[in-house]
Write a protein that holds these residues in place. Structure first.
Motif, PDB file in Angstrom:
ATOM      1  N   ASP A  61       0.820  -1.213   0.000  1.00 34.99           N
ATOM      2  CA  ASP A  61       0.000   0.000   0.000  1.00 34.99           C
ATOM      3  C   ASP A  61       0.853   1.260   0.000  1.00 34.99           C
ATOM      4  O   ASP A  61       0.442   2.290  -0.546  1.00 34.99           O
ATOM      5  CB  ASP A  61      -0.936   0.025   1.214  1.00 34.99           C
ATOM      6  N   THR A  62       2.051   1.203   0.601  1.00 32.75           N
ATOM      7  CA  THR A  62       2.922   2.373   0.670  1.00 32.75           C
ATOM      8  C   THR A  62       3.471   2.764  -0.702  1.00 32.75           C
ATOM      9  O   THR A  62       4.019   3.855  -0.855  1.00 32.75           O
ATOM     10  CB  THR A  62       4.106   2.127   1.625  1.00 32.75           C
ATOM     11  N   HIS A  63       3.327   1.918  -1.698  1.00 29.27           N
ATOM     12  CA  HIS A  63       3.821   2.203  -3.051  1.00 29.27           C
ATOM     13  C   HIS A  63       2.790   2.917  -3.919  1.00 29.27           C
ATOM     14  O   HIS A  63       3.088   3.301  -5.051  1.00 29.27           O
ATOM     15  CB  HIS A  63       4.246   0.915  -3.757  1.00 29.27           C
ATOM     16  N   VAL A  64       1.578   3.087  -3.409  1.00 25.46           N
ATOM     17  CA  VAL A  64       0.499   3.699  -4.200  1.00 25.46           C
ATOM     18  C   VAL A  64       0.744   5.198  -4.310  1.00 25.46           C
ATOM     19  O   VAL A  64       1.000   5.883  -3.325  1.00 25.46           O
ATOM     20  CB  VAL A  64      -0.880   3.422  -3.559  1.00 25.46           C
ATOM     21  N   GLY A  65       0.681   5.694  -5.536  1.00 26.04           N
ATOM     22  CA  GLY A  65       0.858   7.122  -5.771  1.00 26.04           C
ATOM     23  C   GLY A  65      -0.439   7.814  -6.101  1.00 26.04           C
ATOM     24  O   GLY A  65      -0.608   9.002  -5.859  1.00 26.04           O
ATOM     25  N   ASN A  66      -1.382   7.084  -6.688  1.00 27.21           N
ATOM     26  CA  ASN A  66      -2.663   7.678  -7.073  1.00 27.21           C
ATOM     27  C   ASN A  66      -3.766   6.700  -6.690  1.00 27.21           C
ATOM     28  O   ASN A  66      -4.047   5.755  -7.420  1.00 27.21           O
ATOM     29  CB  ASN A  66      -2.677   7.951  -8.578  1.00 27.21           C
ATOM     30  N   LYS A  69      -6.876   6.451  -9.146  1.00 26.48           N
ATOM     31  CA  LYS A  69      -6.779   5.737 -10.425  1.00 26.48           C
ATOM     32  C   LYS A  69      -7.076   4.259 -10.304  1.00 26.48           C
ATOM     33  O   LYS A  69      -7.809   3.772 -11.158  1.00 26.48           O
ATOM     34  CB  LYS A  69      -5.412   5.964 -11.059  1.00 26.48           C
ATOM     35  N   PRO A  70      -6.627   3.429  -9.472  1.00 25.10           N
ATOM     36  CA  PRO A  70      -5.451   3.444  -8.597  1.00 25.10           C
ATOM     37  C   PRO A  70      -4.198   2.989  -9.354  1.00 25.10           C
ATOM     38  O   PRO A  70      -4.290   2.183 -10.282  1.00 25.10           O
ATOM     39  CB  PRO A  70      -5.811   2.453  -7.505  1.00 25.10           C
ATOM     40  N   ALA A  71      -3.037   3.508  -8.916  1.00 16.74           N
ATOM     41  CA  ALA A  71      -1.778   3.180  -9.573  1.00 16.74           C
ATOM     42  C   ALA A  71      -0.615   3.320  -8.599  1.00 16.74           C
ATOM     43  O   ALA A  71      -0.691   4.095  -7.642  1.00 16.74           O
ATOM     44  CB  ALA A  71      -1.555   4.109 -10.767  1.00 16.74           C
ATOM     45  N   LEU A  72       0.451   2.581  -8.866  1.00 17.35           N
ATOM     46  CA  LEU A  72       1.664   2.720  -8.073  1.00 17.35           C
ATOM     47  C   LEU A  72       2.322   4.055  -8.385  1.00 17.35           C
ATOM     48  O   LEU A  72       2.180   4.589  -9.493  1.00 17.35           O
ATOM     49  CB  LEU A  72       2.652   1.590  -8.378  1.00 17.35           C
ATOM     50  N   HIS A  73       3.057   4.575  -7.431  1.00 17.74           N
ATOM     51  CA  HIS A  73       3.784   5.826  -7.618  1.00 17.74           C
ATOM     52  C   HIS A  73       4.888   5.607  -8.652  1.00 17.74           C
ATOM     53  O   HIS A  73       5.590   4.601  -8.622  1.00 17.74           O
ATOM     54  CB  HIS A  73       4.386   6.257  -6.281  1.00 17.74           C
ATOM     55  N   GLY A  74       5.023   6.545  -9.572  1.00 22.19           N
ATOM     56  CA  GLY A  74       6.063   6.447 -10.603  1.00 22.19           C
ATOM     57  C   GLY A  74       7.460   6.380 -10.019  1.00 22.19           C
ATOM     58  O   GLY A  74       8.361   5.771 -10.603  1.00 22.19           O
ATOM     59  N   GLY A  75       7.663   6.988  -8.853  1.00 19.81           N
ATOM     60  CA  GLY A  75       8.971   6.950  -8.207  1.00 19.81           C
ATOM     61  C   GLY A  75       9.346   5.564  -7.728  1.00 19.81           C
ATOM     62  O   GLY A  75      10.522   5.198  -7.739  1.00 19.81           O
ATOM     63  N   THR A  76       8.352   4.766  -7.318  1.00 15.39           N
ATOM     64  CA  THR A  76       8.672   3.398  -6.909  1.00 15.39           C
ATOM     65  C   THR A  76       9.054   2.563  -8.123  1.00 15.39           C
ATOM     66  O   THR A  76       9.956   1.732  -8.043  1.00 15.39           O
ATOM     67  CB  THR A  76       7.520   2.727  -6.141  1.00 15.39           C
ATOM     68  N   VAL A  77       8.383   2.803  -9.243  1.00 13.85           N
ATOM     69  CA  VAL A  77       8.723   2.082 -10.475  1.00 13.85           C
ATOM     70  C   VAL A  77      10.130   2.479 -10.934  1.00 13.85           C
ATOM     71  O   VAL A  77      10.952   1.623 -11.257  1.00 13.85           O
ATOM     72  CB  VAL A  77       7.680   2.341 -11.585  1.00 13.85           C
ATOM     73  N   ALA A  78      10.428   3.765 -10.928  1.00 15.56           N
ATOM     74  CA  ALA A  78      11.769   4.225 -11.298  1.00 15.56           C
ATOM     75  C   ALA A  78      12.808   3.678 -10.333  1.00 15.56           C
ATOM     76  O   ALA A  78      13.895   3.254 -10.739  1.00 15.56           O
ATOM     77  CB  ALA A  78      11.818   5.753 -11.313  1.00 15.56           C
TER      78      ALA A  78
END
Length: 164
Positions: A61-66, A69-78
């Motif tokens: 859950d801490t990786h969610v950025g939006n 939407k729902p979507a993971l935060h782009g910073g976690t993907v990067a």
């Protein structure tokens, strides 16, 4: 200028070089992950697949950025892409050389769903001082990647005494 040159010439500590050597010998990279706070935060794991490795960031859950939407935060993907490229460079080299990022480019192809992320990284070229690496990230279906990254890394050699 001399301060940055000094930083680039720092060597991998004896403890870190021994940790890497032991991890390679056992095929157990948990100790390397545990030494990197952001990798621990992401929950990163290395899956050895024989002739290749896959890096996995489990959904949290801490990786969610939006959440809408729902979507993971782009910073976690990067972050998982960059860490996978650094670890692949570190693990795949015959000499322990610590990869420091000097250039990083990421292409986001689609939103990251609320699911585990898998990364395959490949060292394209590793010279004496620089390595070029690329990686792709997917969820579920490798044929539908969510992001692709390229990076250049300065390689710092281990101290000669570290490998004794």
């Amino acid at each position: 200028m001399s301060a940055s040159r000094h930083d680039l010439n720092r060597s991998l500590s004896g403890t870190a070089a021994r940790r890497l050597r032991d991890a390679r010998a056992r095929g157990d990279y948990k100790a390397l992950i545990d030494a990197i706070p952001f990798a621990r935060f992401l929950g990163l794991a290395v899956v050895d697949e024989g002739d290749a490795r896959r890096y996995v960031m489990p959904y949290r859950d801490t990786h969610v950025g939006n959440a809408a939407k729902p979507a993971l935060h782009g910073g976690t993907v990067a972050g998982v892409l960059e860490l996978a490229m650094q670890l692949e460079t570190l693990i795949s080299q015959t000499q322990p050389r610590l990869p420091d990022p000097v250039d990083f480019t990421i292409d986001y192809w689609r939103a990251a769903e609320l699911a585990d992320c898998h990364v395959a990284a490949r060292v394209i070229r590793a010279g004496r001082a620089i390595a070029q690496v690329q990686a792709e990230c997917w969820q579920g279906d490798r044929g539908r990647p969510i992001a692709f990254a390229r990076g250049d890394f300065v390689l710092r050699a281990a101290e000669a005494s570290a490998l004794d």
